[in-house]
Motif scaffolding. Structure first.
Motif, PDB file in Angstrom:
ATOM      1  N   GLN A 263       0.855  -1.188   0.000  1.00 19.59           N
ATOM      2  CA  GLN A 263       0.000   0.000   0.000  1.00 19.59           C
ATOM      3  C   GLN A 263       0.889   1.234   0.000  1.00 19.59           C
ATOM      4  OE1 GLN A 263      -2.610   0.343   3.396  1.00 19.59           O
ATOM      5  NE2 GLN A 263      -3.591   2.205   2.658  1.00 19.59           N
ATOM      6  N   ILE A 265       0.793   5.225   0.010  1.00 18.69           N
ATOM      7  CA  ILE A 265      -0.166   6.242   0.444  1.00 18.69           C
ATOM      8  C   ILE A 265       0.303   7.616  -0.017  1.00 18.69           C
ATOM      9  CG2 ILE A 265      -1.276   7.243   2.491  1.00 18.69           C
ATOM     10  CD1 ILE A 265      -0.358   4.463   3.845  1.00 18.69           C
ATOM     11  N   THR A 357      -3.890   6.944  -3.159  1.00 15.46           N
ATOM     12  CA  THR A 357      -3.323   5.712  -2.612  1.00 15.46           C
ATOM     13  C   THR A 357      -3.517   4.573  -3.599  1.00 15.46           C
ATOM     14  OG1 THR A 357      -3.670   6.356  -0.311  1.00 15.46           O
ATOM     15  CG2 THR A 357      -3.551   4.005  -0.757  1.00 15.46           C
TER      16      THR A 357
END
Length: 541
Positions: A263, A265, A357
């Motif tokens: 992930q 961001i 994101t």
């Protein structure tokens, strides 16, 4: 009464430790020292100086608290209990000691501010968490304060949460929206200092399902960077930062129902870096693959970075709120003059810049299959390695392949190669081996599967199981869509052909893409150490 509670807790822990040992002996030396020792300190707002300590920690059976004033004797506190001490106005260095059942101790010193002045210069920081949806992080600091209460303003949650002055607290709301958050900073004085704000709690959009599972491929056809399907390049750093944290960019390894993914961001640019001194040669690969999910990034630019001649980008559009599977030809990089024989980094750039994101999974290079693992299988070609996967304590020859020179070349089976599976002594009843197929089984060629089997005894149960490897997984990570059919051997120390009629299994459907074959020799019978051989797996009507 407190002493009785301590004795009971020690007794319970002794039982717990004893149960974990085959000899029922308590190994106290294995118990580590306490960790995360601290205390929540609150004070009564009446100028009395009465401070209450709630000690906290992990692995603790008893706390000692030295108050840091003229009081010499400590207070002994059991986990979950509190103790109160009266202070004169001043700043004190209290000592909190956590002790384990075996006497190991960890101590910390914590400042206790007792002031009869109300808190001043209150500074409050409230932020939406960058990783967890609808999570808010709060930190408040004030001069002369000992602690603060936070009222998060969620309906039905009226009680405040107490936090030490200068420490942070997090709270996850049920729903996104605007909430009135109130901070009450407190000292020993009657008067408090407050801060109130209407704060917008935001939800982080994230995938609710995993990315599509990659195809079954043999190891030589893949160079995997990040994927649970294949073996990844060892020592890879998925979050090297490269200085983008200062722009608000961050990262995490997200977990969706047990499936992990990267992930990034507020993606400005982030990337992946191989271990020091490691490069990969992808000139023999045909594509770079990755799966990307986003709610707010329109495009992702992917660069391969060469150790010798820099980097070149390729940009792809993303579809919001669903997985986008991307396959970039290696030629898209080499046509720009990039050398791909010494790749050591990958870089991702988001559009818009540092505003959205992305979740990324299944990052790997691949080429067209060099061998075809589809039915029928005869194991004869010298090019075929057939990467069988053993499980349940099954020992199989030729790791990672189970294909061996046929030691039982007789009777109906004169093949040079066969699959060998050994059920070791004490093996689990479901021990066996599985093989991923390159493509789903074509049931137009038949719904019965025959297998040549060599068994050391009569009456061995042989279980054939076929799975849809991409179906949802159960709690043990096994596909939930499968068919399993059993047959018994009728001869010992000789080859015979066993036929498995898939239609006898109630949920079998020819429309389901089954792409994994599993063999369980002697299923549910023994684990005494027997070897079985298999050959010529094919379909018939």
């Amino acid at each position: 009464m407190k002493k009785l509670k301590l004795i009971i807790s020690l007794f319970a822990l002794t039982i717990l430790l004893g149960c974990s040992s085959d000899s029922n002996e308590v190994n106290l030396d294995a118990v580590g020292a306490p960790t995360n020792i601290s205390a929540l300190t609150t004070v009564t707002q009446n100028n009395s100086g009465n401070v209450t300590f709630l000690p906290r920690g992990e692995g603790v059976t008893r706390y000692e608290i030295y108050f840091g004033d003229a009081t010499v004797a400590p207070a002994y506190v059991n986990p979950g209990e509190t103790t109160t001490h009266k202070y004169a106005e001043g700043v004190y260095q209290a000592k909190i000691i956590g002790t384990t059942i075996n006497g190991k101790r960890t101590e910390v010193v914590q400042e206790v501010v007792v002031s009869f002045r109300s808190p001043e210069n209150l500074v409050v920081l409230i932020e939406n968490d960058l990783v967890t949806s609808k999570k808010v992080n709060v930190k408040a600091t004030a001069d002369f304060a000992l602690f603060y209460d936070v009222y998060f303003g969620e309906p039905g949650k009226t009680d405040p949460i107490a936090v030490n002055n200068g420490e942070s607290i997090s709270y996850v709301y049920k729903d996104a929206g605007t909430y009135t958050i109130r901070i009450v900073s407190k000292s020993a004085a009657i008067k408090t200092t407050q801060y109130t704000v209407d704060f917008k709690v935001t939800a982080i959009n994230k995938p609710t399902a995993s990315a599509p599972e990659p195809a079954n491929r043999i190891a030589s056809d893949v160079i995997s960077i990040y994927s649970a399907k294949y073996s990844n390049v060892a020592g890879t750093n998925y979050f090297p930062d490269w200085g983008q944290g200062g722009q608000g960019s961050s990262w995490a390894e997200a977990d969706i129902n047990g499936d992990k993914m990267l992930q990034y961001i507020k993606l400005s640019y982030q990337g992946i870096q191989l271990a020091d001194g490691v490069t990969i040669n992808v000139s023999g690969m045909k594509y770079l693959h990755m799966d990307v999910w986003t709610a707010d990034v329109a495009k992702i630019e992917t660069s391969l970075i060469s150790k010798s001649n820099g980097e070149k980008p390729v940009t792809k559009d993303l579809t919001a709120n669903q997985w986008t599977s991307i396959d970039i030809p290696i030629s898209a990089f080499t046509s720009q003059g990039l050398t791909v024989a010494d790749i050591f980094q990958l870089k991702f750039v988001g559009t818009p810049w540092a505003a959205g994101t992305v979740f990324i999974d299944n990052i790997y290079f691949y080429k067209d299959p060099t061998q075809s693992t589809v039915l029928p299988l005869d194991f004869e070609s010298s090019l075929l390695t057939y990467p069988w996967i053993g499980f349940g304590d099954a020992n199989y020859a030729g790791i990672p392949a189970a294909v061996v020179n046929n030691p039982k070349k007789t009777g109906i089976n004169l093949s040079n190669k066969a699959v060998e599976i050994t059920k070791t002594a004490g093996a689990q009843v479901w021990a066996g081996a599985s093989l991923n197929l390159d493509s789903a089984i074509d049931f137009s060629k038949g719904t019965k599967v025959s297998v040549n089997v060599w068994s050391p005894k009569v009456g061995s149960k042989i279980l054939l199981k076929i799975e849809n490897s991409k179906s949802p997984k159960d709690g043990n990570g096994n596909p939930t869509v499968f068919v399993e059919v059993q047959a018994l051997t009728t001869v010992a120390n000789a080859w015979q052909t066993l036929t498995f009629d898939l239609t006898t299994y109630g949920v079998f459907s020819t429309s389901i893409p089954y792409d994994r074959v599993i063999l369980f020799p002697d299923f549910g019978v023994n684990g005494t150490g027997d070897t079985y051989y298999f050959d010529d797996i094919k379909q018939s009507n």
